[in-house]
Design a protein around this motif. Structure first.
Motif, PDB file in Angstrom:
ATOM      1  N   ARG A 341       0.828  -1.200   0.000  1.00  0.00           N
ATOM      2  CA  ARG A 341       0.000   0.000   0.000  1.00  0.00           C
ATOM      3  C   ARG A 341       0.867   1.255   0.000  1.00  0.00           C
ATOM      4  NH1 ARG A 341      -4.551   0.481   4.555  1.00  0.00           N
ATOM      5  NH2 ARG A 341      -2.823   1.079   5.904  1.00  0.00           N
ATOM      6  N   HIS A 342       1.951   1.218   0.778  1.00  0.00           N
ATOM      7  CA  HIS A 342       2.859   2.364   0.832  1.00  0.00           C
ATOM      8  C   HIS A 342       3.485   2.624  -0.533  1.00  0.00           C
ATOM      9  CE1 HIS A 342       5.500   5.293   2.664  1.00  0.00           C
ATOM     10  NE2 HIS A 342       6.546   4.702   2.128  1.00  0.00           N
ATOM     11  N   HIS A 347       3.680   5.774  -5.534  1.00  0.00           N
ATOM     12  CA  HIS A 347       3.577   5.767  -6.999  1.00  0.00           C
ATOM     13  C   HIS A 347       2.619   6.856  -7.472  1.00  0.00           C
ATOM     14  CE1 HIS A 347       3.182   4.300 -11.101  1.00  0.00           C
ATOM     15  NE2 HIS A 347       1.874   4.274 -10.942  1.00  0.00           N
ATOM     16  N   TRP A 348       1.502   7.029  -6.780  1.00  0.00           N
ATOM     17  CA  TRP A 348       0.495   7.983  -7.238  1.00  0.00           C
ATOM     18  C   TRP A 348       0.766   9.403  -6.759  1.00  0.00           C
ATOM     19  CZ3 TRP A 348      -2.182   6.745 -11.180  1.00  0.00           C
ATOM     20  CH2 TRP A 348      -2.574   5.423 -11.403  1.00  0.00           C
ATOM     21  N   LEU A 349       1.336   9.559  -5.560  1.00  0.00           N
ATOM     22  CA  LEU A 349       1.504  10.893  -4.991  1.00  0.00           C
ATOM     23  C   LEU A 349       2.931  11.402  -5.073  1.00  0.00           C
ATOM     24  CD1 LEU A 349      -0.718  10.599  -1.780  1.00  0.00           C
ATOM     25  CD2 LEU A 349      -1.297  11.701  -3.947  1.00  0.00           C
ATOM     26  N   GLY A 350       3.899  10.510  -5.351  1.00  0.00           N
ATOM     27  CA  GLY A 350       5.285  10.924  -5.351  1.00  0.00           C
ATOM     28  C   GLY A 350       5.767  11.190  -3.931  1.00  0.00           C
ATOM     29  N   ALA A 351       6.974  11.688  -3.808  1.00  0.00           N
ATOM     30  CA  ALA A 351       7.516  11.991  -2.488  1.00  0.00           C
ATOM     31  C   ALA A 351       6.949  13.310  -1.994  1.00  0.00           C
ATOM     32  CB  ALA A 351       9.041  12.046  -2.554  1.00  0.00           C
ATOM     33  N   GLY A 352       6.686  13.395  -0.692  1.00  0.00           N
ATOM     34  CA  GLY A 352       6.179  14.646  -0.146  1.00  0.00           C
ATOM     35  C   GLY A 352       5.225  14.422   1.009  1.00  0.00           C
ATOM     36  N   PRO A 353       4.731  15.488   1.591  1.00  0.00           N
ATOM     37  CA  PRO A 353       3.860  15.372   2.780  1.00  0.00           C
ATOM     38  C   PRO A 353       2.540  14.672   2.516  1.00  0.00           C
ATOM     39  CG  PRO A 353       3.903  17.646   1.963  1.00  0.00           C
ATOM     40  CD  PRO A 353       4.970  16.897   1.223  1.00  0.00           C
ATOM     41  N   GLU A 354       2.069  14.673   1.253  1.00  0.00           N
ATOM     42  CA  GLU A 354       0.792  14.029   0.956  1.00  0.00           C
ATOM     43  C   GLU A 354       0.863  12.522   1.181  1.00  0.00           C
ATOM     44  OE1 GLU A 354       0.082  15.359  -3.020  1.00  0.00           O
ATOM     45  OE2 GLU A 354      -1.232  16.983  -2.365  1.00  0.00           O
ATOM     46  N   VAL A 355       2.052  11.922   0.994  1.00  0.00           N
ATOM     47  CA  VAL A 355       2.205  10.486   1.241  1.00  0.00           C
ATOM     48  C   VAL A 355       1.960  10.180   2.710  1.00  0.00           C
ATOM     49  CG1 VAL A 355       3.843   8.569   1.244  1.00  0.00           C
ATOM     50  CG2 VAL A 355       3.779  10.135  -0.690  1.00  0.00           C
ATOM     51  N   ALA A 356       2.554  10.997   3.581  1.00  0.00           N
ATOM     52  CA  ALA A 356       2.372  10.793   5.014  1.00  0.00           C
ATOM     53  C   ALA A 356       0.908  10.997   5.410  1.00  0.00           C
ATOM     54  CB  ALA A 356       3.273  11.752   5.805  1.00  0.00           C
ATOM     55  N   LEU A 385      -7.542  16.952  -2.385  1.00  0.00           N
ATOM     56  CA  LEU A 385      -8.130  16.070  -3.399  1.00  0.00           C
ATOM     57  C   LEU A 385      -7.225  14.897  -3.774  1.00  0.00           C
ATOM     58  CD1 LEU A 385     -10.406  15.357  -5.310  1.00  0.00           C
ATOM     59  CD2 LEU A 385      -9.488  17.014  -6.955  1.00  0.00           C
ATOM     60  N   PRO A 386      -5.915  15.097  -4.019  1.00  0.00           N
ATOM     61  CA  PRO A 386      -5.079  13.935  -4.352  1.00  0.00           C
ATOM     62  C   PRO A 386      -5.071  12.884  -3.246  1.00  0.00           C
ATOM     63  CG  PRO A 386      -3.933  15.978  -4.896  1.00  0.00           C
ATOM     64  CD  PRO A 386      -5.138  16.360  -4.117  1.00  0.00           C
ATOM     65  N   VAL A 387      -4.989  13.327  -1.989  1.00  0.00           N
ATOM     66  CA  VAL A 387      -5.000  12.384  -0.867  1.00  0.00           C
ATOM     67  C   VAL A 387      -6.347  11.673  -0.801  1.00  0.00           C
ATOM     68  CG1 VAL A 387      -4.849  12.158   1.643  1.00  0.00           C
ATOM     69  CG2 VAL A 387      -3.301  13.709   0.428  1.00  0.00           C
ATOM     70  N   LEU A 388      -7.430  12.431  -0.966  1.00  0.00           N
ATOM     71  CA  LEU A 388      -8.774  11.866  -0.920  1.00  0.00           C
ATOM     72  C   LEU A 388      -8.934  10.756  -1.956  1.00  0.00           C
ATOM     73  CD1 LEU A 388     -11.740  12.020   0.104  1.00  0.00           C
ATOM     74  CD2 LEU A 388     -12.135  13.733  -1.681  1.00  0.00           C
ATOM     75  N   GLU A 389      -8.524  11.030  -3.189  1.00  0.00           N
ATOM     76  CA  GLU A 389      -8.719  10.055  -4.257  1.00  0.00           C
ATOM     77  C   GLU A 389      -7.883   8.793  -4.029  1.00  0.00           C
ATOM     78  OE1 GLU A 389      -7.806  12.365  -7.711  1.00  0.00           O
ATOM     79  OE2 GLU A 389      -9.906  12.933  -8.021  1.00  0.00           O
TER      80      GLU A 389
END
Length: 921
Positions: A341-342, A347-356, A385-389
């Protein structure tokens, strides 16, 4: 900037890299910095080093790689790359160039591992550096060594693998003499495809059986399989225990055991001990290959004699098999699910705070949202929105599991109960809408979305989703307003591109409330369309209805995504050896192709799903029209009459029906007699094409209709891909046609000229290399040109039309002129524009060679049987008065080749000349 620097920088794109490619952004940054340093001559040592390496005989691509390596090794972590550059270390590194190539280092790594396996990874580094005569802790060599080793370990076909704890092994030699077993099934014996979970590692040895290759691949279920030569499994009875013995040369010996070997306790214990070592640190499932290699590291003779299959030994050792991996308890599988899952989130969000944020939200949802604080945290994270999706995709999965949708609905209900903040309420309503959509309850989902917009007007996630519902309901004005408020334009929103022309102010009807409604429903105006937007005519909404179905495929989620992707893959027209970027671009184009989406909807059965899920939202007349489309088959039709820009009359070759088709684009270029494959649907008045169409060659219509009757979407798209795929261009000796150019620096031009005079035949301003003349060929004009050579000052240029011809010519030159130094080697597709250019423009491949080759291809086509002509040759068809029209239509259907496009193809006008047929109007 002088010509030498400009030419060197122009060749930068061909430089490639050692080991795994760097991210595109990093690669671009390094390239830009290097180009600026060379252009500005600061530091001057960069260009001096480039000249030194070129003069030493390295080609331009290698020199680029060397310079990039030095620059990368001494860049700091500063955001400003120039500030972060260790200039002193960088200049010292330039002085130490060249370092060994990646290929040289790779060979040293492989040799060390083969000789000393199992060997600690740190010891491999130390030994390789010693063999290279390099200095320990040299950043240049260390970086290159890390890249090469990492590339070897990431490549599942390389000879080197790693087992715990950080031990490298050479798989082919480790497996030499090893015997593994597999229980042969009826299906495997009949199909010749072997499930290879019990036979890991052998794919790295160069699989072959009795001198014929065995192809290994992953099935749709993610399990490894072997496809062997014809009837290779036929000698062995189904149900038998098959032994597979590996040899150093990659040859596999197969035999069937007469009796069952025992599962020796010692072997089972060794397998379990190997597993325990592998699983210990990562606490992740152990692959079958890792389990086998780790067992052999503990006991090289563990599989010297036949034993039960590896999967059965693992079960006896207390392990569970899932897919092609093993674990001893559920916590290991759970850890793998978290890791997977990680990786998907990254893969979808790239590196950054949205992954966390996504990971944190999923963890809290996994825990059941224990309290109000957790609810606020989840909803705050999901407002992006990216995190939500991404989170919703993880919760719902790629399948249509109603239980997962029900769990998401329960999460939404709990979140709504735990918060009263408007923005958080909007997120919770959005989650409830997503769950309702997946359960097929579109009207409930719409209610939740409207609640989300009321709670937080302007929130993009809810506004965008609700615009989809407004469009399906036929309310173009509301849909356009929402999309425009979000900043969309026609260029970046396919929905808006369709909707804008329907969003004009409705025409007012002067009807009484109790009069019959204008739409023809038979109901009174007050209960039908009063206070509802008036719809354009049904024929005008055909494109809108088609877009609604495509939007459903794009927005629905779930298993339709993989269905669409598989159909797009079927349409991809790319060679097996095409570069990844080209394949990715082709897939992107296929995903946008209307034929792909229509094939998914029609042949794939998703039109009925669209009607079931979104039908309740559609205007009544559209819902009835959409239901009628489900009955329309794709067919082949002949154009009978054309009114350019307005429509055409066609004859359905399946039924014989004559149909009037409203059409604006195709009708501008269509001609009577043209055959096309299309879906022709009713529009309430006449008919229209939907979902794309493609031309059909005369003589192939019967076979295509048979294919259409199978309702196999991917097979149809593969058929279309074959139509679109350019012909495989080859030389007269069967080699792929390429534009090949090499430059060599000669030390003595006068001596080189004498050597070339002796070996090759003089041309006006150079030399030609000819193939050995065929019987009856007496002149150069009747022979095949293999290479074209020119010598200007000290630069010898060689041009050929295949890689094999270039290699052969270079080998001859190196033999005759051993001091000649290769400075350029370029190989790429032929540019057909070269055919159209005058010789004075000096195309890469000479005009006369290209034209000679093209003429040969066209003459050969005229002599060969053509399926579209019933197996006759074009020459035979041209001689038969009853077949000439058919032959002319076939040639007319050939695509026009634009010389500026870089494509090469048969020229219809030339074919007509060769066959003595009238020219096309």
């Amino acid at each position: 900037m002088d010509d030498a620097r400009a030419g060197f920088l122009a060749a930068a794109d061909d430089a490639g890299s050692h080991g795994p490619a760097a991210p595109e952004a990093v690669r671009a940054l390094i390239g830009e910095m290097l180009a600026r340093q060379i252009t500005d001559d600061d530091p001057a040592e960069v260009w001096r080093t480039a000249r030194r390496l070129l003069d030493a005989g390295l080609d331009q691509a290698t020199v680029h790689r060397q310079l990039r390596l030095a620059l990368t090794a001494f860049l700091g972590s500063s955001a400003d790359a120039e500030i972060g550059l260790d200039r002193e270390g960088y200049l010292a590194a330039l002085a130490r160039l060249p370092v060994p190539t990646g290929e040289e280092i790779e060979q040293h790594v492989v040799d060390v591992v083969r000789e000393r396996q199992p060997v600690d990874a740190d010891d491999v580094d130390r030994l390789v550096i010693e063999q290279l005569g390099a200095t320990l802790h040299d950043p240049l060599v260390e970086q290159l060594l890390d890249r090469v080793t990492d590339g070897l370990l990431r490549d599942d076909e390389s000879p080197v693998a790693i087992v715990a704890p950080d031990l490298l092994v050479h798989v082919p030699s480790l497996l030499d003499g090893v015997v593994l077993t597999h229980r042969l099934t009826d299906d495997e014996r009949e199909s010749g495809v072997l499930l290879a979970v019990d036979l890991p590692g052998f794919a790295r040895t160069g699989l072959q059986h009795r001198g014929e290759a065995i192809h290994d691949y992953m099935g749709d279920d993610g399990l490894p399989r072997w496809l062997g030569p014809r009837d290779w499994l036929a000698p062995f009875p189904a149900g038998s225990l098959l032994t597979v013995r590996a040899q150093a040369d990659g040859e596999l010996e197969l035999a069937a055991l007469g009796s069952e070997p025992p599962a020796a306790d010692e072997l089972v214990s060794t397998v379990r001990a190997a597993y325990d070592t592998e699983v210990g640190e990562p606490w992740l499932p152990v692959t079958a290959e890792d389990l086998l290699l780790a067992t052999l590291v503990r006991d090289r003779g563990a599989f010297a004699q036949p034993a039960p299959p590896l999967t059965e030994l693992a079960v006896a050792a207390g392990l569970e098999l899932r897919g092609a991996s093993f674990a001893h308890e559920e916590s290991v599988w759970h850890q793998a699910a978290i890791a997977d899952r990680h990786y998907r989130i990254i893969h979808w969000l790239g590196a950054g705070p949205e992954v966390a944020a996504a990971g944190r939200a999923l963890e809290l949802l996994d825990e059941g949202i224990p309290d109000r604080t957790a609810a606020h945290e989840v909803l705050r994270d999901l407002y992006s929105l990216p995190v939500l999706e991404v989170v919703v995709d993880e919760l719902l999965g790629t399948s249509d599991d109603p239980d997962r949708a029900a769990r998401l609905a329960a999460h939404a209900d709990r979140l709504l109960a735990l918060t009263s903040r408007p923005a958080e309420q909007a997120v919770a309503h959005w989650l409830a809408a997503a769950a309702a959509e997946r359960l097929g309850a579109a009207q409930d989902a719409e209610t939740q979305l409207r609640s989300a917009v009321r709670a937080d007007p302007g929130w993009p996630a809810a506004e965008n989703r609700l615009a989809w519902y407004e469009s399906d309901r036929g309310n173009a004005v509301a849909a356009v307003a929402r999309l425009r408020r979000l900043g969309f334009s026609r260029q970046d929103s396919p929905d808006l591109a369709v909707l804008e022309r329907f969003a004009e102010a409705p025409v007012e009807r002067s009807l009484g409330r109790n009069e019959p409604c204008w739409c023809g429903s038979g109901r009174k105006y007050k209960v039908c369309h009063l206070n509802r937007p008036e719809q354009p005519s049904l024929p005008d909404r055909v494109g809108w209805l088609s877009r609604k179905a495509v939007a459903y495929l794009e927005r629905r989620g779930g298993d339709v995504r993989s269905v669409v992707f598989q159909h797009a893959l079927a349409l991809v027209s790319a060679d097996d050896d095409a570069i990844d970027d080209a394949i990715d671009d082709a897939i992107d184009d296929a995903l946008d192709d209307p034929l792909v989406s229509d094939t998914v909807l029609h042949e794939g059965g998703w039109w009925q799903r669209f009607l079931a899920d979104r039908g309740p939202l559609l205007p009544d007349d559209e819902a009835l029209l959409a239901a009628s489309w489900a009955l329309v088959e794709r067919t082949v039709c002949e154009v009978l009459d054309v009114v350019p820009g307005r429509g055409l009359t066609v004859r359905d070759l399946r039924t014989g029906d004559r149909l009037d088709v409203r059409e604006r684009t195709f009708s501008r270029t269509a001609r009577s007699g043209t055959l096309v494959c299309a879906r022709i649907v009713p529009d309430g008045e006449t008919h229209q094409f939907v979902g794309g169409l493609f031309p059909v060659a005369p003589g192939t219509e019967a076979a295509l209709l048979e294919l259409l009757d199978q309702h196999d979407g991917p097979a149809l798209l593969e058929y279309v891909a074959d139509l679109r795929r350019p012909p495989r261009l080859v030389t007269t000796d069967g080699e792929p046609l390429l534009d090949c150019r090499a430059e060599l620096r000669v030390s003595d031009p006068s001596s080189a000229r004498s050597v070339l005079d002796h070996r090759y035949e003089r041309d006006d301003d150079g030399w030609l290399s000819f193939a050995a003349p065929e019987k009856g060929a007496a002149t150069a004009a009747s022979r095949t040109v293999l290479a074209w050579l020119r010598l200007q000052d000290d630069t010898l240029t060689v041009r050929t039309m295949s890689a094999a011809r270039l290699d052969a010519c270079l080998a001859d030159i190196r033999s005759d002129l051993p001091a000649a130094r290769l400075v350029l080697d370029e190989r790429g597709p032929i540019e057909s524009a070269a055919i159209a250019r005058p010789a004075s423009e000096s195309p890469t491949v000479p005009n006369e060679i290209l034209l000679e080759w093209l003429d040969e291809q066209e003459r050969a086509w005229c002599r060969e049987p053509v399926p579209a002509l019933g197996g006759r040759t074009p020459q035979e068809a041209a001689a038969d008065p009853t077949r000439r029209d058919e032959l002319s239509r076939l040639i007319a259907s050939f695509p026009h080749v634009d010389p500026a496009s870089g494509a090469v193809g048969l020229r219809p006008h030339r074919l007509l000349e060769l066959l003595q047929l009238p020219a096309m109007p």
